[in-house]
Design an enzyme around this catalytic site. Structure first.
Site, PDB file in Angstrom:
ATOM      1  N   GLN A  96       0.818  -1.222   0.000  1.00  0.00           N
ATOM      2  CA  GLN A  96       0.000   0.000   0.000  1.00  0.00           C
ATOM      3  C   GLN A  96       0.853   1.275   0.000  1.00  0.00           C
ATOM      4  O   GLN A  96       0.331   2.367  -0.188  1.00  0.00           O
ATOM      5  CB  GLN A  96      -0.936   0.031   1.214  1.00  0.00           C
ATOM      6  CG  GLN A  96      -2.058  -0.982   1.154  1.00  0.00           C
ATOM      7  CD  GLN A  96      -3.088  -0.690   0.072  1.00  0.00           C
ATOM      8  OE1 GLN A  96      -3.345   0.459  -0.281  1.00  0.00           O
ATOM      9  NE2 GLN A  96      -3.700  -1.735  -0.473  1.00  0.00           N
ATOM     10  N   SER A 135       3.534  -4.495  -5.114  1.00  0.00           N
ATOM     11  CA  SER A 135       2.646  -5.058  -6.130  1.00  0.00           C
ATOM     12  C   SER A 135       2.258  -3.985  -7.139  1.00  0.00           C
ATOM     13  O   SER A 135       1.817  -2.896  -6.758  1.00  0.00           O
ATOM     14  CB  SER A 135       1.394  -5.615  -5.442  1.00  0.00           C
ATOM     15  OG  SER A 135       0.444  -5.975  -6.421  1.00  0.00           O
ATOM     16  N   HIS A 169      -0.235  -3.590  -9.303  1.00  0.00           N
ATOM     17  CA  HIS A 169      -1.596  -3.096  -9.568  1.00  0.00           C
ATOM     18  C   HIS A 169      -2.114  -2.112  -8.526  1.00  0.00           C
ATOM     19  O   HIS A 169      -3.211  -1.584  -8.649  1.00  0.00           O
ATOM     20  CB  HIS A 169      -2.574  -4.255  -9.795  1.00  0.00           C
ATOM     21  CG  HIS A 169      -2.997  -5.017  -8.574  1.00  0.00           C
ATOM     22  ND1 HIS A 169      -4.207  -4.788  -7.961  1.00  0.00           N
ATOM     23  CD2 HIS A 169      -2.403  -6.004  -7.873  1.00  0.00           C
ATOM     24  CE1 HIS A 169      -4.332  -5.624  -6.940  1.00  0.00           C
ATOM     25  NE2 HIS A 169      -3.253  -6.370  -6.858  1.00  0.00           N
ATOM     26  N   THR A 216       9.250 -18.306 -16.784  1.00  0.00           N
ATOM     27  CA  THR A 216       9.563 -17.263 -17.765  1.00  0.00           C
ATOM     28  C   THR A 216       9.038 -15.922 -17.273  1.00  0.00           C
ATOM     29  O   THR A 216       7.902 -15.832 -16.802  1.00  0.00           O
ATOM     30  CB  THR A 216       8.946 -17.625 -19.131  1.00  0.00           C
ATOM     31  OG1 THR A 216       9.438 -18.911 -19.502  1.00  0.00           O
ATOM     32  CG2 THR A 216       9.306 -16.607 -20.205  1.00  0.00           C
ATOM     33  N   CYS A 238     -10.576  -9.009  -0.083  1.00  0.00           N
ATOM     34  CA  CYS A 238     -10.407 -10.449   0.094  1.00  0.00           C
ATOM     35  C   CYS A 238     -11.389 -11.022   1.090  1.00  0.00           C
ATOM     36  O   CYS A 238     -11.690 -12.206   1.071  1.00  0.00           O
ATOM     37  CB  CYS A 238      -8.984 -10.740   0.569  1.00  0.00           C
ATOM     38  SG  CYS A 238      -7.783  -9.674  -0.206  1.00  0.00           S
TER      39      CYS A 238
HETATM   40  C1  LIG Z   1      -3.171  -5.939  -2.407  1.00  0.00           C
HETATM   41  C2  LIG Z   1      -2.308  -6.300  -1.257  1.00  0.00           C
HETATM   42  C3  LIG Z   1      -1.566  -7.492  -1.235  1.00  0.00           C
HETATM   43  C4  LIG Z   1      -1.688  -8.527  -2.320  1.00  0.00           C
HETATM   44  O1  LIG Z   1      -1.075  -8.125  -3.514  1.00  0.00           O
HETATM   45  P1  LIG Z   1      -1.461  -8.912  -4.855  1.00  0.00           P
HETATM   46  O2  LIG Z   1      -0.540  -8.336  -5.877  1.00  0.00           O
HETATM   47  O3  LIG Z   1      -2.886  -8.617  -5.122  1.00  0.00           O
HETATM   48  O4  LIG Z   1      -1.176 -10.359  -4.598  1.00  0.00           O
HETATM   49  C5  LIG Z   1      -0.749  -7.746  -0.148  1.00  0.00           C
HETATM   50  N1  LIG Z   1      -0.656  -6.857   0.863  1.00  0.00           N
HETATM   51  C6  LIG Z   1      -1.336  -5.713   0.874  1.00  0.00           C
HETATM   52  C7  LIG Z   1      -1.173  -4.769   2.018  1.00  0.00           C
HETATM   53  C8  LIG Z   1      -2.191  -5.388  -0.176  1.00  0.00           C
HETATM   54  O5  LIG Z   1      -2.889  -4.247  -0.141  1.00  0.00           O
END
Ligand SMILES: *Cc1c(COP(=O)(O)O)cnc(C)c1O
Length: 395
Positions: A179, A199, A201, A237, A324
């Site tokens: 985050q 991450s 996204h 890959t 989730c």
């Molecule tokens: C979204 C999130 C994840 C998981 O990341 P993904 O790329 O969706 O597997 C893990 N930790 C936190 C704090 C997140 O907000």
């Protein structure tokens, strides 16, 4: 009006990230492991992306490992540190009660396999206390994993101080910075971080790509066996398009961080100021140590799920609890960890805004939420009892 206010769940792919990845989905499709020059160009581009990501967090390229996302990075960091600890006869791990499930469920698995796990309490303000961590540290502690910023309430932890404490005791420190990356300044050396997950996204890269930073002196074990990719630490890959897009998105987010923050904070403050005028409402956590865009509030006497459905009818995408856990009727473990009673935790709303939001959208939210809360309260038997004094107000 359509308002996307769920940027903590995922973000849209930026034009920069999309433009960066397109060639690898069309013309530059070579496998980086191949030897001909057509593929070697791709190898070089992946190396450049790795260097760009490293630079954004103050790491060196050799310390960056690409993964399928934040969850995999969390799993690998924790399982790897647990195995390294086991070799030295150390099987105690410290974390917190309000981590993401990628961390908590990995710790649960290790617990079943014989590791001892201490989960620190999070205080009402959503911040972990150093004294609590210090007290929990033992001779056999092999890992401390504490998230940088919480995904539900947005509170930020004293990462540098936690890192310094861990380093003084010789304990590896991992932080789930999913985050925070792209939204807050991160320097892994200055902040004494040994391992860090991010991450794509969550900062305008596509879903399904992430990275794990591992300090050079820290051993790393594989989660996924396969080829020699990622210096032998993660087979498979490379997701070349994802990697290049993530680097472009992170570079852009980091270079525009000040402007983005300056744009987001006034929107968030207005949102909070107006929504807190709703009677019997409360902020979850505090806004003091906080990522810019996330506001989490609860409204007494209503169900978060019904609130979300009604907001959806007004074009507003928001969340209660984390993406989730939604779908299950359990209240969020994060809200329970900061001491909210079950009935209040159920009536929570997370709005997470980003630099693509506008003040007009904030005004739409401010107009709609109070109406919807009132409507739901008028239909709520719990609210009726609260109004008649048959049960006490909690907030
Ligand atoms: C979204 C999130 C994840 C998981 O990341 P993904 O790329 O969706 O597997 C893990 N930790 C936190 C704090 C997140 O907000």
């Amino acid at each position: 009006m359509f308002v996307y206010a769920d940027n903590a769940a995922t973000t849209s792919v930026s034009k920069t990230a999309l433009d960066a990845m397109m060639p690898y989905l069309t013309t530059n499709y070579g496998n980086p492991s191949s030897l001909y020059s057509f593929a070697q160009e791709v190898t070089e581009d992946v190396a450049k992306a790795r260097a760009d990501i490293a630079a954004c967090i103050g790491a060196t390229p050799r310390e960056i490992y690409f993964t399928s996302g934040g969850s995999e990075a969390d799993n690998q960091a924790i399982i790897s540190a647990a195995k390294a600890g086991e070799k030295k006869g150390k099987k105690h791990i410290i974390s917190t009660k309000f981590e993401h499930h990628a961390v908590l469920h990995t710790l649960n698995k290790l617990k079943k396999e014989g590791w001892d796990v201490t989960l620190l309490d999070v205080h009402e303000d959503g911040v972990v206390r150093l004294e609590d961590l210090e007290k929990a540290i033992r001779e056999d502690t092999c890992l401390v994993t504490i998230m940088f910023a919480n995904n539900e309430i947005g509170t930020v932890q004293p990462i540098k101080e936690i890192g310094a404490l861990c380093r003084s005791k010789g304990i590896p420190f991992h932080t789930d910075a999913v985050q925070a990356a792209g939204h807050m300044a991160i320097d892994v050396n200055d902040m004494n971080i040994d391992m860090l997950s991010l991450s794509g996204h969550k900062f305008h890269a596509p879903k399904g790509i992430g990275a794990l930073y591992v300090k050079r002196s820290i051993p790393l074990f594989n989660l996924i066996e396969g080829g020699a990719q990622e210096r032998g630490k993660r087979g498979g890959t490379e997701n070349v398009a994802g990697i290049v897009a993530m680097a472009a998105a992170l570079k852009e987010s980091c270079s525009q961080m000040e402007e983005n923050t300056a744009k987001i904070i006034p929107m968030r403050d207005k949102l909070f100021a107006e929504l807190s005028k709703i009677p019997h409402s409360k902020i979850n956590g505090s806004l003091e140590h906080h990522v810019p865009g996330t506001v989490n509030m609860c409204f007494e006497g209503i169900e978060g799920e019904s609130l979300l459905l009604m907001l959806d009818a007004y074009g507003i995408c928001a969340s209660s609890g984390s993406a989730c856990t939604s779908g299950s009727l359990d209240p969020s473990h994060v809200l329970l960890s900061i001491g909210l009673p079950h009935e209040v935790a159920h009536g929570s709303l997370r709005l997470s805004i980003g630099e693509y939001n506008t003040m007009e959208e904030i005004d739409h939210i401010i107009e709609v939420v109070p109406q919807v809360v009132e409507k739901l309260r008028n239909m709520s038997p719990v609210w009726d009892e609260l109004q008649k004094g048959q049960r006490p107000h909690i907030i």
